[in-house]
Design an enzyme around this catalytic site. Structure first.
Site, PDB file in Angstrom:
ATOM      1  N   ARG A  58     -13.022 -26.780   3.210  1.00  0.00           N
ATOM      2  CA  ARG A  58     -11.844 -26.923   2.344  1.00  0.00           C
ATOM      3  C   ARG A  58     -11.559 -28.348   1.921  1.00  0.00           C
ATOM      4  NH1 ARG A  58     -11.497 -22.447   5.086  1.00  0.00           N
ATOM      5  NH2 ARG A  58     -12.343 -23.759   6.703  1.00  0.00           N
ATOM      6  N   THR A  59     -11.564 -29.253   2.877  1.00  0.00           N
ATOM      7  CA  THR A  59     -11.110 -30.610   2.549  1.00  0.00           C
ATOM      8  C   THR A  59     -12.059 -31.252   1.540  1.00  0.00           C
ATOM      9  OG1 THR A  59     -10.142 -30.774   4.739  1.00  0.00           O
ATOM     10  CG2 THR A  59     -10.387 -32.825   3.517  1.00  0.00           C
ATOM     11  N   LYS A  87     -29.522 -43.503  10.493  1.00  0.00           N
ATOM     12  CA  LYS A  87     -30.489 -44.566  10.827  1.00  0.00           C
ATOM     13  C   LYS A  87     -29.839 -45.694  11.610  1.00  0.00           C
ATOM     14  CE  LYS A  87     -32.924 -43.967   6.394  1.00  0.00           C
ATOM     15  NZ  LYS A  87     -33.162 -44.663   5.120  1.00  0.00           N
ATOM     16  N   ARG A 108     -14.219 -38.538   6.120  1.00  0.00           N
ATOM     17  CA  ARG A 108     -13.983 -37.786   7.367  1.00  0.00           C
ATOM     18  C   ARG A 108     -14.966 -38.306   8.395  1.00  0.00           C
ATOM     19  NH1 ARG A 108     -13.174 -31.401   8.066  1.00  0.00           N
ATOM     20  NH2 ARG A 108     -11.108 -32.113   7.347  1.00  0.00           N
ATOM     21  N   HIS A 136      -4.658 -36.440   9.831  1.00  0.00           N
ATOM     22  CA  HIS A 136      -5.202 -35.751   8.657  1.00  0.00           C
ATOM     23  C   HIS A 136      -4.071 -35.703   7.613  1.00  0.00           C
ATOM     24  CE1 HIS A 136      -7.645 -33.250   6.223  1.00  0.00           C
ATOM     25  NE2 HIS A 136      -7.965 -32.290   7.075  1.00  0.00           N
TER      26      HIS A 136
HETATM   27  C1  NCD Z   1      -8.808 -28.893   9.991  1.00  0.00           C
HETATM   28  C2  NCD Z   1      -9.468 -30.181  10.389  1.00  0.00           C
HETATM   29  O1  NCD Z   1     -10.585 -30.482   9.982  1.00  0.00           O
HETATM   30  O2  NCD Z   1      -8.797 -30.925  11.097  1.00  0.00           O
HETATM   31  N1  NCD Z   1      -9.404 -28.266   8.921  1.00  0.00           N
HETATM   32  C3  NCD Z   1      -9.049 -28.646   7.652  1.00  0.00           C
HETATM   33  O3  NCD Z   1      -9.189 -29.789   7.268  1.00  0.00           O
HETATM   34  N2  NCD Z   1      -8.505 -27.724   6.864  1.00  0.00           N
HETATM   35  C4  NCD Z   1      -8.489 -27.996  11.116  1.00  0.00           C
HETATM   36  C5  NCD Z   1      -9.566 -27.624  12.095  1.00  0.00           C
HETATM   37  O4  NCD Z   1     -10.713 -28.008  11.952  1.00  0.00           O
HETATM   38  O5  NCD Z   1      -9.233 -26.900  13.022  1.00  0.00           O
END
Ligand code: NCD
Length: 309
Positions: A58-59, A87, A108, A136
């Site tokens: 999703r993100t 690497k 991320r 997040h």
């Molecule tokens: C979450 C995350 O990556 O922190 N997912 C997301 O970004 N929608 C929640 C999770 O992984 O449980």
């Protein structure tokens, strides 16, 4: 130049209430435009780089959709394995390289503080798409946007955050973001997975009422919004401990008979087993609407930090 122009988005508690309102209003405007079939060129000529060193559906896809909806371009690293990080390249050097290609960077990373470190390495805006068990912030903005759409307000709501509150970065950011509003919290977790004390303290210092419990039934009875989360398997050092806790809370359809009539059920997704699929057609089950809300919120953020909104 707008308020958030050239800013990084690293934590949910970095925003003033005015900035939060600006993001929500910008998102609303873009959502209406996309719904009306408008083709936007707000980000024409700009490039977004998404760097994902942890799994994501999703993100990453909603950030990329947001950029495409605004008429911009996207370059992506979807797997640490496929980048030079594999690497042994440092995060600093990866970011210095990407700043030569892209106007805005979404990161991320498994390490707490990685987004801040990246932001310090570049003059480009960096958006934190999850730093380990840290924060997040863009998720919490879309969560807030979802609560507003589902409930029509935020002030006055009782909000239950449930599951792995220790390791879940979405609930860390959401608790802090919602502390800008007149809400009350119920933090629902097993003892071993309670909300970090510094977040509880920060929320209380903001004047928000917090109760803690390990009883999901209480939360269903009392709350307006139930925010479920996954037990964060990848953050456990001890798999036996994960196995002991993985079924701590499972939401079943029959449990909802005690809930308020306009009850909202949220989850950042992915779910494992914590919401049974027969909950999905409950009118308050908002989690797939919630994931769709990631697009307008991320459109707003991208346009605001690049000064294009
Ligand atoms: C979450 C995350 O990556 O922190 N997912 C997301 O970004 N929608 C929640 C999770 O992984 O449980």
């Amino acid at each position: 130049m707008g308020k958030l122009s050239s800013k990084d988005v690293l934590r949910s508690d970095q925003f003033s209430k005015d900035e939060i309102t600006l993001i929500l209003e910008t998102a609303r405007r873009y959502e209406a435009a996309v719904d009306a079939g408008e083709v936007l060129d707000v980000m024409k000529g700009k490039v977004l780089s998404t760097l994902f060193f942890e799994p994501s559906t999703r993100t990453r896809l909603s950030f990329e959709t947001a950029m495409l909806r605004l008429g911009g371009g996207v370059i992506t690293v979807a797997e640490a394995r496929s980048s030079s990080a594999a690497k042994g390249e440092s995060l600093h050097d990866t970011i210095k390289t990407v700043e030569g290609y892209a106007d805005v960077i979404v990161l991320r990373h498994p390490q707490i503080g990685a987004a801040k470190e990246a932001a310090e390495a570049t003059h480009r805006p960096v958006l934190n798409a999850g730093d380990g068990a840290g924060q997040h912030p863009t998720q919490s903005l879309l969560d807030l946007y979802t609560i507003l759409k589902e409930q029509g307000k935020v002030d006055g709501l009782r909000i239950a955050l449930t599951g792995d509150l220790k390791n879940g970065r979405t609930v860390h950011s959401l608790a802090l973001l919602l502390s800008n509003y007149d809400v009350s919290f119920l933090f629902v977790a097993p003892d071993a997975l309670k909300m970090p004390r510094e977040i509880v303290e920060q929320v209380k210092a903001a004047g928000v009422d917090v109760a803690e419990t390990d009883d999901l039934a209480t939360a269903i009875r009392e709350a307006d919004v139930l925010y479920m989360t996954r037990i964060q398997k990848e953050r456990f050092e001890d798999t036996a401990e994960y196995d002991r806790l993985k079924d701590a809370f499972i939401l079943r359809r029959a449990m909802l008979s005690e809930a308020k009539s306009n009850f909202t059920i949220m989850h950042p997704l992915p779910r494992v087993n914590e919401i049974e699929t027969d909950v999905d057609d409950h009118s308050g089950a908002a989690y797939f609407r919630q994931s769709a809300n990631g697009v307008p919120i991320r459109m707003a953020l991208l346009a605001l930090v690049t000064g294009r909104a």
